[in-house]
Design an enzyme around this catalytic site. Sequence first.
Site, mmCIF file in Angstrom:
data_model
loop_
_atom_site.group_PDB
_atom_site.id
_atom_site.type_symbol
_atom_site.label_atom_id
_atom_site.label_comp_id
_atom_site.label_asym_id
_atom_site.label_seq_id
_atom_site.Cartn_x
_atom_site.Cartn_y
_atom_site.Cartn_z
ATOM 1 N N CYS A 244 0.892 -1.180 0.000
ATOM 2 C CA CYS A 244 0.000 0.000 0.000
ATOM 3 C C CYS A 244 0.918 1.213 0.000
ATOM 4 C CB CYS A 244 -0.918 -0.008 1.208
ATOM 5 S SG CYS A 244 -1.884 -1.522 1.415
ATOM 6 N N GLY A 249 6.912 7.300 0.500
ATOM 7 C CA GLY A 249 8.006 7.544 1.438
ATOM 8 C C GLY A 249 8.693 6.266 1.886
ATOM 9 N N ASP A 311 1.638 -1.926 4.906
ATOM 10 C CA ASP A 311 1.254 -0.669 5.573
ATOM 11 C C ASP A 311 -0.214 -0.435 5.236
ATOM 12 O OD1 ASP A 311 1.158 1.762 6.788
ATOM 13 O OD2 ASP A 311 2.479 2.789 5.378
ATOM 14 N N CYS A 364 -0.867 3.312 11.129
ATOM 15 C CA CYS A 364 -0.633 4.586 11.822
ATOM 16 C C CYS A 364 -1.802 4.824 12.774
ATOM 17 C CB CYS A 364 -0.442 5.738 10.845
ATOM 18 S SG CYS A 364 -1.765 5.934 9.625
#
Length: 416
Positions: A244, A249, A311, A364
């Site tokens: 994903c 980054g 992620d 996150c």
Amino acid sequence: MLRAAELVAGVMEGGNLTDAFERMAADHAAWPDATRGAVRDLAWSTLRDYGTGDAVLQQFLHSPPAVLIHGLLLVALTRLEQRPEQAHTVVDQTVQAAAVAMPGLKGMVNGVLRNALRQRQLWTSWVEADEEARHTHPRWWITRVRADHPEHWRSILEAGRQRPPMALRVNRRRAEVDAVVAELEAAGIALRAVSGQTVLLAQPLPVARLPGFAEGRVSVQDAGAQRAALLLAPQAGERVLDACAAPGGKTAHLLELADIELSALELDPLRAQRIRANLDRLGLEARIQVADCARLETWWDGRPFDRILADVPCSASGVVRRHPDIKWLRRDEDIAGFAAQQARIVDALWHTLAPGGTMLYVTCSVFGQENAAQLAAFLRHHADAESDPIDGFPDCQLLPDADHDGFYFARLRKKA
């Protein structure tokens, strides 16, 4: 002030803050950086302080006003908190903005704000009496964080109302940390080197002011987010998947760490373009595919991966200070939906991992249903999976603080 109010009102009507701001900035391309930054800061600050403005406004409003006027009043209260010495100027500017937006309501706006100022000494007591206003988060959110982190829930909620830090990642293929630090300091930028390739700035700056950014020597990436690539630890020659990947980054960081064959997946074509732009700036190369990572038949060629970065989509509760519209848009029942989506993704990706390979599960989020509960469920359902400890623990919950955002990491090994 009116532009910031339009952004706030858009969120109150269910819109995405970042998308709305980018559209607004594009429509006002002639804005100088100072204006663009001021609009952004005021809108973001207002939305971070969830509930506080309404705790004050409910003392003076008998019924909810039009959404744009509601947003304008919230923005005005935020500005009054930020600049109490300019109270009369702020009220006048707000009334002028109301006259432009909805002329018939400028008198109401003037009356509410002037009455609020006359009772300024009572604001704190009104906020303290309201749990949502006191902690600047929805009540369901407060309940979850208190249950999941009984020792740290107050600091987590407090972090959610602060401005986020700005961290840089030094591209080890193009620069050394010491050289980058010297270059930044020579430009008058206050900072400190945190660890490894990470540099933390004292104050956020536009990337155009960062020496070495355009040349690919540094990237902007939260210090917590930088742990993902380090924990996955790719080795030269390996085949690696970033499942994903946007905006790229972590993809770039993996490529900076080792010479690997990397595939980056992203469901949204526009966001996939951002991966390419980031890699081009850094002089890196990956295979970028637009696909649903859980639908293996649409993208996987059958060759197993040595390492996978999963992620996964989540509530983003650990990065809410960067995306404060989340406080206004998320609902308690959304978390179960994210958990189901996460389980579907990691179950599918596990099929593509080679025996002996490593998967890093990342969110996150600070909500346990998306984190430790997912790890426990996955291990129960996959006999060929085992936990690969992180610093001696089964997983790692990184809580948001002054240096980094909130992230969760769990490393899994497929038994040979």
